[in-house]
Write an enzyme that holds these catalytic residues in place. Structure first.
Site, short mmCIF file in Angstrom:
data_model
loop_
_atom_site.label_atom_id
_atom_site.label_comp_id
_atom_site.label_asym_id
_atom_site.label_seq_id
_atom_site.Cartn_x
_atom_site.Cartn_y
_atom_site.Cartn_z
N CYS A 36 36.70 40.43 40.36
CA CYS A 36 35.61 39.51 40.01
C CYS A 36 34.40 39.69 40.93
CB CYS A 36 36.09 38.06 40.06
SG CYS A 36 36.48 37.49 41.73
N CYS A 65 31.64 31.63 43.80
CA CYS A 65 32.67 31.15 42.87
C CYS A 65 32.95 29.69 43.20
CB CYS A 65 33.94 31.97 42.99
SG CYS A 65 35.36 31.17 42.21
N CYS A 109 41.43 32.63 42.85
CA CYS A 109 40.37 32.06 43.71
C CYS A 109 41.03 31.40 44.94
CB CYS A 109 39.55 31.03 42.95
SG CYS A 109 38.94 31.58 41.35
FE1 FES Z 1 37.17 35.42 41.48
FE2 FES Z 1 36.88 32.78 41.75
S1 FES Z 1 36.45 33.99 39.98
S2 FES Z 1 37.34 34.22 43.27
#
Ligand code: FES
Length: 173
Positions: A36, A65, A109
């Site tokens: 991500c 995020c 996350c």
């Molecule tokens: Fe990857 Fe939150 S979407 S750390």
């Protein structure tokens, strides 16, 4: 993501605790998720209490995020007063406890926060797990990137980013 979690996240990121660099920190850990592109850096400062070395305070920076910010904010408060060993034992679901169960797509996350925390709490361990920064960094926001570059310059170019992957996470879970 359900409405209740959305609201808790909104509440948590409206006033995140312990955000920003800690110049007098005793240790720092940085991790990234190459999937991500999120990166998280945590600083930890210790103090002696009753003959024991405990975490006095912790802070963090992230690229944005919301879930990682919310969990990191909770985590920096949760670990205060704990020993490094006690904090190392905290699982992602414990770090994000107040938010309730995270949806599958957001579990990483909390794992990112756990990785940054473990990296900060065991810098010598981190050294053996570090990898060179990947090209994924080039996709990231300039703000923290600038900060990281600055930190790298100040540390004589020794700053390394530890990119978590499935194997790494399961090894450390
Ligand atoms: Fe990857 Fe939150 S979407 S750390």
């Amino acid at each position: 993501m359900n409405d209740e979690l959305q609201k808790k996240l909104a509440d948590a990121i409206r006033d995140p605790k312990n955000i920003g660099e800690m110049p007098d920190a005793d240790s720092v850990g940085t991790v990234g998720n190459s999937e991500c592109g999120e990166m998280l850096r945590m600083w930890v400062k210790y103090k002696e209490q009753d003959g024991e070395k405990i975490i006095d305070k912790a802070s963090f920076q992230s690229f944005g995020c919301e879930t990682a910010i919310a969990v990191a904010s909770l985590a920096t408060e949760l670990i205060q007063g704990k020993t490094a060993d006690q904090a190392m034992e905290l699982k992602p679901e414990e770090l994000s406890g107040e938010l309730g169960p995270l949806p599958p797509m957001k579990i990483h996350c909390a794992e990112l926060v756990q990785g940054a925390l473990r990296s900060a709490l065991s810098p010598e361990d981190e050294a053996s797990r570090q990898t060179e920064p990947s090209t994924e960094q080039t996709r990231l926001s300039p703000t923290l990137q600038d900060s990281l570059n600055e930190g790298q310059a100040q540390s004589g170019g020794s700053l390394k980013i530890n990119f978590l992957d499935e194997e790494n996470i399961s090894e450390n879970a």
